[in-house]
Every structure is written in structure tokens, then in C-alpha cells.
Design an enzyme around this catalytic site. Structure first.
Site, PDB file in Angstrom:
ATOM      1  CG  ASP A 165     102.930 -30.873   9.582  1.00  0.00           C
ATOM      2  OD1 ASP A 165     102.729 -29.889  10.126  1.00  0.00           O
ATOM      3  OD2 ASP A 165     101.866 -31.420   9.037  1.00  0.00           O
ATOM      4  CG  ASP A 220      96.633 -26.611   8.232  1.00  0.00           C
ATOM      5  OD1 ASP A 220      97.872 -26.312   8.543  1.00  0.00           O
ATOM      6  OD2 ASP A 220      96.360 -27.711   8.113  1.00  0.00           O
TER       7      ASP A 220
HETATM    8  C1  GAL Z   1      99.172 -29.976   9.030  1.00  0.00           C
HETATM    9  C2  GAL Z   1      99.750 -29.333   7.792  1.00  0.00           C
HETATM   10  C3  GAL Z   1      98.887 -29.442   6.600  1.00  0.00           C
HETATM   11  C4  GAL Z   1      98.739 -31.005   6.354  1.00  0.00           C
HETATM   12  C5  GAL Z   1      98.383 -31.790   7.566  1.00  0.00           C
HETATM   13  C6  GAL Z   1      98.758 -33.136   7.398  1.00  0.00           C
HETATM   14  O1  GAL Z   1      99.973 -29.742  10.202  1.00  0.00           O
HETATM   15  O2  GAL Z   1      99.492 -27.697   8.115  1.00  0.00           O
HETATM   16  O3  GAL Z   1      99.347 -28.735   5.429  1.00  0.00           O
HETATM   17  O4  GAL Z   1     100.224 -31.218   5.853  1.00  0.00           O
HETATM   18  O5  GAL Z   1      99.237 -31.235   8.534  1.00  0.00           O
HETATM   19  O6  GAL Z   1      98.301 -34.032   8.509  1.00  0.00           O
END
Ligand code: GAL
Length: 400
Positions: A165, A220
Site C-alpha cells: 500500500d 478503493d
Molecule cells: C487502502 C487499500 C485497501 C486496503 C486498505 C487497508 O489503501 O486501497 O485495499 O488495503 O488500504 O487499510
């Protein structure tokens, strides 16, 4: 002027130029495929991930139960092999040697034991970290500055997949931070699928193939039609960059989480399949409904996603709410999705000259949601009625 009549220095120059071009092209194709050698991304990855349904509420018991459920439902046999733990699995602090530590309250047996369990079922274990100082939940450390150490830790536990991430970083570009983990994984002594999650911020499709095995092209996903369809749109733009070894990733599946109608979830699965997107189930597979199973276990649609040609389908015609998506498959076949984004039922047409079938060809059509080969033979066009927020999906095969 013929080459033989060129002065020797011009011939030398031409040869050098040719050599430079050849070396550059080879180096470029090598670097674009740097991670292909891990052998884990010949087709888009399939499995499950904890985030969409469970958020931070995860523990080793439910991860094991999920692995069991992938087996007992038959999903694993269909290809869903990765059991991917997302954010929130580690303690907030590293140990005194700087190692990441699984959270004692939720993963008391540790990740090695969990990986052993998952492997004993013939499945693979995925984990999550971040190219920043903390992950997006702010509940565990990221790997920035600890790439070598963390990659070695993951490999020592038997991890097979890393989602990486982009939160809480130092402000440098992903293209500066992500390749550090690429190299660390390549040195970790175990093939690990590398999933880049920088949300499409810096056009990762343009550089992702030399850094990882998949790259998120979007922010997301949420469990509703607008979110899902807009992610498919954003991802489609980069279709030409996907191929075996590296895939565009419009985010994980929401099917089974309850926010869309059955037809909308069928659209979700059909578009992800034809887009060669990772098929990562995001619902609770321990309590999966018949309707959800019917969608995520449609082998004919999965086969489109997993086709060895690895060509991402594109929108080949957009007329208001009506879109025709198509992509070449192996064996001279074509996958076609007739998508009605509008509010009323409409008649739609797939035209051979839009979808790359030679004119006047006679075609057999397989309807992948009806599981029926249509009796009619089609020449030049195929026409169908498509409900609102719904689609039809076919494989077309020219026979003459
Ligand atoms: C976001 C990511 C999600 C999930 C989340 C966890 O940045 O796009 O898929 O992993 O963080 O905190």
C-alpha cells in the site's frame, strides 16, 4: 545509394546504430518483465482478501476457516488459491531487532504456522504491508526503510503474495519506493507475487510491469454500482499494458457483500473477468449464499479471465448507456460483454468489425451466464436484449 557504395565510416555508424537499437529494445523488454521470472502471474491471481468484508476485524481463526471454506465450497478447485490477509495483522511496534511482529491478540500462533496450515490445504498465503512508515489503518508499521528485512521475514514465514500500500510515506514518488521492495523480494529466496497498491496515482500501468505483478489502477472500490462501474472504466483505459506477468487491478470483488443486485454483481464479475483483473473474493466465504456462489463459481467466466493469451478486453463501442466490451481469447475466439448501464431494457448489437472477427464469418456463440451454446449461427452481428444494469457475456468462435 547502395550500402556497398557507402563510405566505411557510415557503414560502421549504421551497424552501431542497429546494435544500439537491438540492445535497447532487449533491455527494455527484459526490464518490463523483470518479475515474470517469479512465475506467479502467468494469469491474473485468484483468491480471497480480508479487507472488503472484514476491514481490521481479522484473526488467525477466521483466516483458517476461510481456507477451509475455499476448499469445502469447491472455490479452491476453480482456482481461488490465494488467502490474502490485508491491513491490521501486526503489532503497532517492531521488536527490538526491527522485525514486524504478528499481533499477539489476533495471530498468537504466528504467520509461519498460519502459512503452514494454508499450504497444507494446497493454498497460498498473502500478506499486506505499505511503502510508508505506517499502513493505511495506522494500526501497524509500514516497510519503508525495512524492505530487505521485511521481505526476508515474509519469505521465512512462507508468504506467497505481498500487497503493498501507499499510505504515510515520505512524499517521494511510488516509482522511487516500490522498486526497493521489488529488489528485496527478488533477493528474499522465495517467489512472492507483488501487488502494487498506489491507487493509480502515478499511472502505474506505465511502469508497473517492471516493478510488480499487478498494479491498482483505481482508488478503493465500495459495494455499490457507481463505485464498481467507475473502477471498471478507469481500469479499461490501461488495457494495452496488461499481459502475462503483470495485470491492471481495478480492486477486489464486492460480490456477496450485499450492496448490489444479482444482475449488478454479474456485471461486476463479467467485467473483471474480461478485463483480466485479479479475481480476489471480498466476502465471507464461510457463509456464502447460493446466489453468490453461482456468480463467483461460474467456470466459463473464470476461464475467460484465466485464458492463456492474457489479452485485456476493451470497450469497442460506446453508445450512451450501451457498451460493447471485447477481448481476444486463445483459439481465435473472442469474449464479448454487452453491457447496459442505463435504467431501461435495451436491444444491443455486437458487430464483427468492432470486435475483431473477419467480415462475413459465421460464428458460434456460447452464452456464459445461460451456460448454453446458441442454436442460431451468427454472421456479422449478434443481437440481444439486455436488462437495465445488466449484461450478456458470450464467447464467439468463428467456424467459417
Ligand atoms: C487502502 C487499500 C485497501 C486496503 C486498505 C487497508 O489503501 O486501497 O485495499 O488495503 O488500504 O487499510
Amino acid at each position: 545509394m547502395e550500402a556497398s557504395s557507402l563510405p566505411p565510416c557510415s557503414i560502421t555508424f549504421l551497424l552501431l546504430l542497429l546494435l544500439t537499437i537491438t540492445v535497447t529494445v532487449n533491455a527494455d523488454s527484459l526490464s518490463r518483465r523483470a518479475l515474470l521470472a517469479n512465475g506467479l502471474a502467468a494469469t491474473p491471481p485468484m483468491g480471497w482478501n480480508s479487507w472488503n468484508h472484514f476491514n481490521c476485524f481479522i484473526d488467525e481463526k477466521m483466516i483458517k476457516e476461510t481456507a477451509d471454506a475455499l476448499i469445502s465450497t469447491g472455490l479452491a478447485n476453480l482456482g481461488y488459491k490465494f488467502v490474502n490477509i490485508d491491513d491490521c495483522w501486526a503489532e503497532i511496534s517492531r521488536d527490538d531487532k526491527g522485525n514486524l511482529v504478528p499481533k499477539n491478540s489476533t495471530f498468537p500462533s504466528g504467520l509461519k504456522a498460519l502459512a503452514d496450515y494454508v499450504h497444507s490445504k494446497g493454498l497460498k498465503l498473502g500478506i499486506y504491508s505499505d511503502a510508508g512508515y505506517f499502513t493505511c489503518s495506522n494500526k501497524m508499521p509500514g516497510s519503508l526503510g525495512h524492505e530487505e528485512q521485511d521481505a526476508k521475514t515474509f519469505a521465512s514465514w512462507g508468504i506467497d503474495y505481498l500487497k503493498y500500500d501507499n499510505c504515510n510515506n515520505d512524499g517521494s514518488k511510488p516509482l522511487v519506493r516500490y522498486p526497493v521492495m521489488t529488489r528485496a523480494l527478488m533477493n528474499a529466496g522465495r517467489p512472492i507475487f507483488f501487488s502494487l497498491c498506489e491507487w493509480g496515482d502515478m499511472h502505474p500501468a506505465l511502469w508497473g510491469a517492471s516493478v510488480g505483478n499487478s498494479w491498482r489502477t483505481t482508488n478503493d472500490i465500495a459495494d455499490n454500482w457507481d463505485s464498481m462501474i467507475s473502477r471498471a472504466d478507469q481500469n479499461e483505459v490501461y488495457a494495452d499494458y496488461a499481459r502475462p506477468g503483470g495485470w491492471n487491478d481495478p480492486d477486489m470483488l464486492e460480490i456477496g457483500n450485499g450492496g448490489m443486485t444479482k444482475d449488478e454483481y454479474i456485471v461486476h464479475f463479467s467485467l473483471w473477468a474480461v478485463s483480466k483483473a485479479p479475481l480476489l473474493i471480498g466476502c465471507d466465504v464461510r457463509n456464502v449464499s447460493k446466489e453468490t456462489m453461482e456468480i463467483i463459481s461460474n467456470k466459463e467466466v473464470i476461464d475467460v479471465n484465466q485464458d492463456k493469451l492474457g489479452v485485456q478486453g476493451k470497450k469497442v463501442r460506446m453508445e450512451g448507456d450501451l457498451e460493447v466490451w471485447a477481448g481476444a481469447l486463445s483459439g481465435y475466439r473472442v469474449a464479448v460483454v454487452l453491457l447496459n448501464r442505463g435504467a431501461v431494457r435495451r436491444v444491443m448489437t455486437a458487430r464483427w468489425d468492432d470486435i475483431g472477427i473477419p467480415p462475413s464469418s459465421t460464428v458460434i456463440a456460447r452464452d456464459l451466464w445461460q451456460h448454453k451454446t446458441l442454436k442460431q449461427r451468427f454472421v456479422d452481428i449478434l443481437t440481444a436484449t439486455v436488462d437495465s444494469h445488466a449484461c450478456k457475456m458470450y464467447i464467439l468462435k468463428p467456424i467459417s
